[in-house]
Every structure is written in structure tokens, then in C-alpha cells.
Design an enzyme around this catalytic site. Structure first.
Site, PDB file in Angstrom:
ATOM      1  N   HIS A  43     -48.000-119.209  14.875  1.00  0.00           N
ATOM      2  CA  HIS A  43     -49.318-119.354  15.524  1.00  0.00           C
ATOM      3  C   HIS A  43     -49.545-120.798  15.366  1.00  0.00           C
ATOM      4  CE1 HIS A  43     -49.459-115.219  17.267  1.00  0.00           C
ATOM      5  NE2 HIS A  43     -48.599-115.140  16.422  1.00  0.00           N
ATOM      6  N   ARG A  85     -49.212-103.363  -8.155  1.00  0.00           N
ATOM      7  CA  ARG A  85     -50.719-103.090  -8.467  1.00  0.00           C
ATOM      8  C   ARG A  85     -51.662-103.458  -7.541  1.00  0.00           C
ATOM      9  NH1 ARG A  85     -48.751-106.229 -13.344  1.00  0.00           N
ATOM     10  NH2 ARG A  85     -48.712-104.670 -15.122  1.00  0.00           N
ATOM     11  N   GLY A 118     -31.915-107.592  11.988  1.00  0.00           N
ATOM     12  CA  GLY A 118     -31.166-107.961  11.086  1.00  0.00           C
ATOM     13  C   GLY A 118     -31.718-109.122  10.334  1.00  0.00           C
ATOM     14  N   HIS A 143     -35.415-110.124  10.572  1.00  0.00           N
ATOM     15  CA  HIS A 143     -36.809-109.806  10.223  1.00  0.00           C
ATOM     16  C   HIS A 143     -36.906-108.863   8.758  1.00  0.00           C
ATOM     17  CE1 HIS A 143     -37.784-112.000  13.723  1.00  0.00           C
ATOM     18  NE2 HIS A 143     -39.272-111.911  13.326  1.00  0.00           N
ATOM     19  N   ASP A 168     -40.514-108.236  19.689  1.00  0.00           N
ATOM     20  CA  ASP A 168     -41.333-109.545  19.518  1.00  0.00           C
ATOM     21  C   ASP A 168     -40.450-110.875  20.016  1.00  0.00           C
ATOM     22  OD1 ASP A 168     -43.215-111.130  18.688  1.00  0.00           O
ATOM     23  OD2 ASP A 168     -42.575-111.281  16.434  1.00  0.00           O
TER      24      ASP A 168
END
Length: 382
Positions: free
Chosen positions: A136, A222, A244, A246, A269
């Protein structure tokens, strides 16, 4: 009126389970209850699978066409490209742009939604974190001002289905509440939120994780970050891009283990190159190069959407990831249909619903696609 069709002999995936040697009766545009009339046209699909048409919540284009910038004809070409791969219900996603430009795009896409060509509009950006912007444009990002969010959903004329937000930014929680009040899905994504901030957003009404794991802090022991909060909350559906590239298969298994099959939605996407080929493309104002089916920004190399189609996501789910077929069907059809409020029409093979279905062979390769009772891809079986 077209004759009643009976698709007979297949392994049919129903909400109640798999029926061997089953049949689906199609009358006009809908699935009909038995019995079929004596003069029905019988299509023998023995040895094949019949599954519901796929529902894609998150899709930016295909067939060389962009949903963010294409003409009406180009958008329709992109939609048709994905129909050829089994996606019978599609939400058109935009990428970050100038607010006035996005409002104009919303008007164009709303017309196509009103005509039944798409199921609605998803705004991915501009209300996302510059730390997790992915593909973006940084210069066009902005904090999620509720008034500006309202401008986009108003421009969509009731056809806005989802807005992706970095809810930790100023105005984020108020924007989530606004979206919830207007019946629009608030999705957490492209976010740098902490675990605690993500919990706050879910409490405010966010119900979807935009492409879980991608464009957000990694799971830490943590600082568990957004991934842990999104996986543990029963109110959240998590998007996964199963191409495969992402996701590592172990990450997909982790999501299914913690969220369960009822809270996962496979999405593409996809960008323009889906179903089209390698080359150079524009994703909003940014240039993308696709090599061997993987899309990356020319400048910086970030992954820029995908070239995935949902038939490939289905096959990978069952043949590589080892998911039960019923779980893959839930992630590709039933779960996204429910999220969109369309479960009374699509997402499963039941009498009264739209005759949207996919024919797969025994290796899970696509052989036929029907949408509203008409073949988009005719299986032409003997």
C-alpha cells in the site's frame, strides 16, 4: 424455462456430511428438493465431487483487471476470471487510494453489486499502519477518522461489506464501533497492534482478521501480539491465503487447530495477474512484478497480493495440508457466506439456495462450475 437438471452419482458435500452416490436437483436458478420430474436432464458426475460454489471475501482482481482502477468491463472480466475457477460469490476489494477516488470507486462497484455481479465492497486501506503497509502507498495512508470511514460506506450505498483497519491508530476503536453499528464488518489487518490493543478492538466489534499472520507482528512468547488475540476469540473469523507463499503449512495448521474449521475463511487476496500470467502490473499507484506466479512490489520487494484462485486453494488444502474435505468446504464456502449475511442463499448445497456449485474430479481438479443454475464451466462429462 430450462429443464430441471439432476447431477447424479457424485460424492456430494452437504452441511450434514458427505453423501456417496448423491444427487443435486437444479430447477431454474435454485437447488430443488426431491423428487425430480420424469423429464429432468440427468448429468452423470459419478467419480466426481460436488461442492458449493466458492465465496471470496477478499479479492482485488484477476484476468488482467483491477477492481481498484478498472472500467466496468474490466471489473466484469476480473469477476468472470474467478468464476471460471469456482468463485461464484465475490467481494471486490480496493487498495489504499485518495479518499475521494475511493468514494468514486465505491459508486461504480456498488452498481455492480446492485446488478448481482459482485457481493459487495471491501475497503483495504487507507486506514492502516505505515509500519505494516505491505503493498500500500505510504503517502496515502491515514488514521481511521470515523467521519472518513463513514464517507466511504455512504458512497457504497449499502454495499460496503468490510473495512480493514489498523485499530490501534487514533480513531480506530471509534471506527470499529461505527462499522458495527452500520452492519459492516470491521476487520483487523495491516496492523502493529499489541495483544491488548487487539482485544480492545474485538470488544469494540471487530470480527475478522485480514490475512492472518501477514502484515502484522509475529506471534511472540512475551508479546503475543494480534495473532494470539485473533485466534483465541470465538467471535473472530480469520482469513488465510493458502497459496504456499503467504503461509507455511504449519501456520495454517496452527490457525485451524486454535480457531477450528468454523472460524477460518480461505481468501485469495488476488490481484490483476490471477488467471492471467507473469508480468508487470499496477496495484493502486504501486508497480508490481509477478514472477512464477508470485507478486512482489518492484520497489522494496514486499509481497503484493497473490495470483491465487480458490480452486487451487481448495486442492492445496486437501492434498498438501491434509484437511478433511468438509473443513475445506467450510473455509471456502459456508464460513464466508455466513460472515457476509448470505447463508440463506449461498455457501452450501441445500434446497432453496442458489444453484452455485463446483464439480471436482477425484484429484480435486476443477471440471465444472455452475452459477445460479447455468454452467460457467460445463463439465461435458460422458
Amino acid at each position: 424455462m430450462a429443464p430441471t437438471k439432476v447431477l447424479a452419482g457424485a460424492r456430494v458435500v452437504l452441511p450434514t456430511g458427505i453423501v456417496d452416490g448423491g444427487r443435486v436437483i437444479v430447477e431454474g436458478t435454485r437447488i430443488a428438493a426431491a423428487p425430480a420430474p420424469a423429464d429432468a436432464q440427468v448429468v452423470d458426475v459419478t467419480g466426481h465431487w460436488l461442492v458449493p460454489g466458492f465465496v471470496d471475501l477478499h479479492n482485488h482482481g484477476g484476468g488482467g483487471a483491477s477492481f481498484t482502477s478498472g472500467t466496468v468491463d474490466e471489473v466484469l472480466r476480473g469477476v468472470h476470471t474467478h468464476r471460471l475457477h469456482g468463485t461464484t460469490t465475490l467481494v471486490a476489494s480496493t487498495v489504499t487510494g485518495d479518499l475521494d477516488f475511493l468514494a468514486r470507486r465505491a459508486g461504480l462497484l456498488a452498481e455492480l453489486a446492485e446488478q448481482g455481479e459482485i457481493a459487495g465492497i471491501h475497503f483495504e486501506g487507507p486506514f492502516i499502519s505505515p509500519c505494516r503497509k505491505g503493498a500500500h502507498s505510504a503517502r496515502l495512508l491515514r488514521d481511521p477518522d470515523p467521519a472518513e470511514v463513514r464517507k466511504l460506506i455512504d458512497a457504497a450505498r449499502g454495499r460496503a461489506k468490510m473495512v480493514t483497519l489498523a485499530t490501534e491508530l487514533p480513531g480506530g476503536l471509534d471506527s470499529v464501533r461505527l462499522l458495527a453499528e452500520h452492519g459492516v464488518i470491521a476487520a483487523i489487518g495491516h496492523t502493529d497492534a499489541t495483544y491488548e490493543e487487539t482485544v480492545q478492538a474485538i470488544e469494540a466489534g471487530a470480527t475478522v482478521a485480514t490475512h492472518l499472520f501477514n502484515a502484522m507482528p509475529a506471534l511472540g512468547h512475551r508479546a503475543p501480539g494480534p495473532v494470539a488475540a485473533l485466534l483465541e476469540d470465538e467471535r473472530v473469523t480469520v482469513e488465510l491465503i493458502n497459496d504456499g507463499t503467504h503461509l507455511h503449512p504449519a501456520s495454517l495448521q496452527l490457525a485451524f487447530h486454535h480457531a477450528g474449521a468454523g472460524r477460518v475463511a480461505f481468501v485469495t487476496d488476488a490481484m490483476d495477474a490471477a488467471g492471467f500470467g507473469d508480468g508487470r502490473y499496477m496495484l493502486g499507484p504501486l508497480e508490481v512484478e509477478v514472477v512464477d506466479g508470485v507478486a512482489r512490489l518492484v520497489e522494496g520487494g514486499s509481497i503484493a497480493g497473490s495470483t491465487l484462485t480458490l480452486d487451487r486453494a481448495f486442492k492445496r488444502a486437501v492434498t498438501v495440508d491434509g484437511l478433511p474435505v468438509e473443513d475445506a468446504v467450510a473455509a471456502l464456502s459456508a464460513n464466508p457466506a455466513r460472515l457476509l449475511g448470505l447463508a440463506d442463499r449461498v455457501g452450501s448445497l441445500e434446497p432453496g439456495k442458489d444453484a452455485d456449485l463446483v464439480v471436482l474430479d477425484s484429484a480435486f481438479d476443477l471440471k465444472g462450475v455452475m452459477r445460479r443454475g447455468e454452467w460457467v464451466v460445463d463439465p461435458q462429462l460422458p
